[in-house]
Scaffold this motif. Structure first.
Motif, PDB file in Angstrom:
ATOM      1  N   UNK A 185      46.257  42.658 -36.632  1.00  0.00           N
ATOM      2  CA  UNK A 185      45.673  41.441 -36.081  1.00  0.00           C
ATOM      3  C   UNK A 185      44.170  41.440 -36.297  1.00  0.00           C
ATOM      4  N   UNK A 186      43.588  40.282 -36.228  1.00  0.00           N
ATOM      5  CA  UNK A 186      42.151  40.110 -36.434  1.00  0.00           C
ATOM      6  C   UNK A 186      41.431  40.198 -35.098  1.00  0.00           C
ATOM      7  N   UNK A 187      40.363  40.959 -35.087  1.00  0.00           N
ATOM      8  CA  UNK A 187      39.548  41.087 -33.873  1.00  0.00           C
ATOM      9  C   UNK A 187      38.464  40.031 -33.917  1.00  0.00           C
ATOM     10  N   UNK A 188      38.340  39.318 -32.815  1.00  0.00           N
ATOM     11  CA  UNK A 188      37.278  38.312 -32.702  1.00  0.00           C
ATOM     12  C   UNK A 188      36.364  38.741 -31.576  1.00  0.00           C
ATOM     13  N   UNK A 189      35.083  38.734 -31.824  1.00  0.00           N
ATOM     14  CA  UNK A 189      34.117  39.127 -30.803  1.00  0.00           C
ATOM     15  C   UNK A 189      33.767  40.595 -30.917  1.00  0.00           C
ATOM     16  N   UNK A 190      33.337  41.157 -29.818  1.00  0.00           N
ATOM     17  CA  UNK A 190      32.862  42.536 -29.754  1.00  0.00           C
ATOM     18  C   UNK A 190      33.886  43.385 -29.006  1.00  0.00           C
ATOM     19  N   UNK A 191      34.173  44.559 -29.547  1.00  0.00           N
ATOM     20  CA  UNK A 191      35.057  45.514 -28.885  1.00  0.00           C
ATOM     21  C   UNK A 191      34.171  46.467 -28.092  1.00  0.00           C
ATOM     22  N   UNK A 192      34.407  46.547 -26.807  1.00  0.00           N
ATOM     23  CA  UNK A 192      33.673  47.466 -25.930  1.00  0.00           C
ATOM     24  C   UNK A 192      34.625  48.599 -25.572  1.00  0.00           C
ATOM     25  N   UNK A 193      34.250  49.830 -25.947  1.00  0.00           N
ATOM     26  CA  UNK A 193      35.181  50.939 -25.766  1.00  0.00           C
ATOM     27  C   UNK A 193      34.432  52.250 -25.572  1.00  0.00           C
ATOM     28  N   UNK A 194      35.216  53.300 -25.426  1.00  0.00           N
ATOM     29  CA  UNK A 194      34.651  54.649 -25.432  1.00  0.00           C
ATOM     30  C   UNK A 194      34.377  55.026 -26.894  1.00  0.00           C
ATOM     31  N   UNK A 195      34.158  56.295 -27.150  1.00  0.00           N
ATOM     32  CA  UNK A 195      33.847  56.727 -28.518  1.00  0.00           C
ATOM     33  C   UNK A 195      35.046  57.334 -29.237  1.00  0.00           C
ATOM     34  N   UNK A 196      36.238  56.929 -28.864  1.00  0.00           N
ATOM     35  CA  UNK A 196      37.433  57.429 -29.527  1.00  0.00           C
ATOM     36  C   UNK A 196      37.322  57.141 -31.021  1.00  0.00           C
ATOM     37  N   UNK A 197      37.634  58.105 -31.851  1.00  0.00           N
ATOM     38  CA  UNK A 197      37.407  58.017 -33.294  1.00  0.00           C
ATOM     39  C   UNK A 197      38.095  56.826 -33.953  1.00  0.00           C
ATOM     40  N   UNK A 198      39.149  56.315 -33.379  1.00  0.00           N
ATOM     41  CA  UNK A 198      39.854  55.184 -33.982  1.00  0.00           C
ATOM     42  C   UNK A 198      38.934  53.965 -34.118  1.00  0.00           C
ATOM     43  N   UNK A 199      37.954  53.843 -33.209  1.00  0.00           N
ATOM     44  CA  UNK A 199      37.055  52.690 -33.239  1.00  0.00           C
ATOM     45  C   UNK A 199      36.010  52.796 -34.343  1.00  0.00           C
ATOM     46  N   UNK A 200      35.859  53.957 -34.942  1.00  0.00           N
ATOM     47  CA  UNK A 200      34.911  54.109 -36.039  1.00  0.00           C
ATOM     48  C   UNK A 200      35.314  53.276 -37.245  1.00  0.00           C
ATOM     49  N   UNK A 201      36.544  52.827 -37.272  1.00  0.00           N
ATOM     50  CA  UNK A 201      37.006  51.958 -38.358  1.00  0.00           C
ATOM     51  C   UNK A 201      36.388  50.567 -38.269  1.00  0.00           C
TER      52      UNK A 201
END
Length: 71
Positions: free
Chosen positions: A1-17
């Motif tokens: 799916x397409x992400x719209x906006x800003x993702x606010x998260x911890x530093x889990x490595x998956x978000x480095x993508x």
């Protein structure tokens, strides 16, 4: 799916993508990290205190801005 906006998260490595402009580290996580620096003591304490001060200022300004928008 397409992400719209800003993702606010911890530093889990998956978000480095995500492209950096679409990813924000959670403020609560940052605050906890800054407090850990304070608790560590020494030079880390000074840096942690300064970071906590900046965090406090950011949220003071955010609440002020939000209240202006409500008027």
């Amino acid at each position: 799916s397409t992400i719209r906006g800003i993702v606010c998260s911890d530093r889990w490595c998956i978000y480095e993508r995500l492209r950096k402009r679409y990813w924000q580290v959670c403020w609560a996580h940052l605050k906890r990290n800054f407090q850990k620096q304070v608790d560590r003591g020494g030079k880390a304490k000074d840096i942690g205190l300064r970071c906590l001060g900046v965090l406090e200022l950011v949220f003071e300004r955010w609440h002020h801005f939000r209240n202006l928008r409500k008027q």
